[in-house]
Scaffold this motif. Structure first.
Motif, PDB file in Angstrom:
ATOM      1  N   TYR A  15       0.780  -1.238   0.000  1.00 13.65           N
ATOM      2  CA  TYR A  15       0.000   0.000   0.000  1.00 13.65           C
ATOM      3  C   TYR A  15       0.813   1.289   0.000  1.00 13.65           C
ATOM      4  N   SER A  16       2.027   1.276   0.513  1.00 13.77           N
ATOM      5  CA  SER A  16       2.758   2.531   0.660  1.00 13.77           C
ATOM      6  C   SER A  16       3.062   3.242  -0.666  1.00 13.77           C
ATOM      7  N   PRO A  17       3.411   2.547  -1.750  1.00 12.12           N
ATOM      8  CA  PRO A  17       3.672   3.299  -2.990  1.00 12.12           C
ATOM      9  C   PRO A  17       2.457   4.095  -3.469  1.00 12.12           C
ATOM     10  N   GLN A  18       1.284   3.499  -3.398  1.00  9.43           N
ATOM     11  CA  GLN A  18       0.066   4.198  -3.804  1.00  9.43           C
ATOM     12  C   GLN A  18      -0.206   5.387  -2.885  1.00  9.43           C
ATOM     13  N   SER A  21       2.176   8.224  -3.576  1.00  5.18           N
ATOM     14  CA  SER A  21       1.767   8.854  -4.831  1.00  5.18           C
ATOM     15  C   SER A  21       0.572   9.788  -4.627  1.00  5.18           C
ATOM     16  N   ILE A  22      -0.397   9.356  -3.870  1.00  2.00           N
ATOM     17  CA  ILE A  22      -1.566  10.191  -3.584  1.00  2.00           C
ATOM     18  C   ILE A  22      -1.137  11.468  -2.861  1.00  2.00           C
ATOM     19  N   GLY A  27       0.292  17.615  -3.469  1.00  2.00           N
ATOM     20  CA  GLY A  27       1.194  18.762  -3.375  1.00  2.00           C
ATOM     21  C   GLY A  27       2.325  18.631  -2.383  1.00  2.00           C
ATOM     22  N   PHE A  28       2.549  17.449  -1.860  1.00  2.00           N
ATOM     23  CA  PHE A  28       3.612  17.252  -0.890  1.00  2.00           C
ATOM     24  C   PHE A  28       4.874  16.728  -1.577  1.00  2.00           C
ATOM     25  N   THR A  29       6.018  17.025  -0.993  1.00  2.00           N
ATOM     26  CA  THR A  29       7.278  16.508  -1.515  1.00  2.00           C
ATOM     27  C   THR A  29       7.352  15.005  -1.233  1.00  2.00           C
ATOM     28  N   VAL A  30       8.320  14.356  -1.843  1.00  2.00           N
ATOM     29  CA  VAL A  30       8.506  12.918  -1.609  1.00  2.00           C
ATOM     30  C   VAL A  30       8.724  12.652  -0.122  1.00  2.00           C
ATOM     31  N   GLU A  31       9.571  13.446   0.502  1.00  2.00           N
ATOM     32  CA  GLU A  31       9.869  13.262   1.923  1.00  2.00           C
ATOM     33  C   GLU A  31       8.617  13.449   2.781  1.00  2.00           C
ATOM     34  N   ILE A  36       4.069  11.180   5.915  1.00  2.00           N
ATOM     35  CA  ILE A  36       2.636  11.056   6.157  1.00  2.00           C
ATOM     36  C   ILE A  36       2.212   9.596   6.027  1.00  2.00           C
ATOM     37  N   THR A  37       2.744   8.902   5.036  1.00  2.00           N
ATOM     38  CA  THR A  37       2.427   7.483   4.852  1.00  2.00           C
ATOM     39  C   THR A  37       2.886   6.671   6.058  1.00  2.00           C
TER      40      THR A  37
END
Length: 84
Positions: A15-18, A21-22, A27-31, A36-37
């Motif tokens: 689930y984490s990749p999806q 991506s969401i 509008g959030f950076t990758v970090e 958040i995930t």
């Protein structure tokens, strides 16, 4: 590693990749999206026993928690921007 840890690792990998991506599309950076995930999964670990009583699917629980955390983060961002 026991089967419970294996199960959680598989769940995170599924689930984490999806979810990242969401969060990035919101509008959030990758970090920030990864952070958040991770918070979603920490909440799952602490709240999962009580969530079982709600009869919701695991995917629904994770995505609803993600949505709530994204909304909170966006509100905080808007609040900081208002005072900048």
């Amino acid at each position: 590693m026991d089967s419970r840890n294996d199960w959680f690792d598989k769940l995170y990998l599924q689930y984490s990749p999806q979810m990242v991506s969401i969060a990035m599309r919101a509008g959030f950076t990758v970090e920030q999206a990864e952070s958040i995930t991770q918070e979603v999964f920490l909440r799952f670990l602490t709240e999962a026993p009580t969530a079982q009583g709600n009869h919701c699917s695991l995917r629904a629980y994770l995505l609803t928690t993600l949505r709530d955390l994204l909304a909170d983060a966006l509100r905080q961002r808007r609040g900081r921007d208002a005072f900048s």
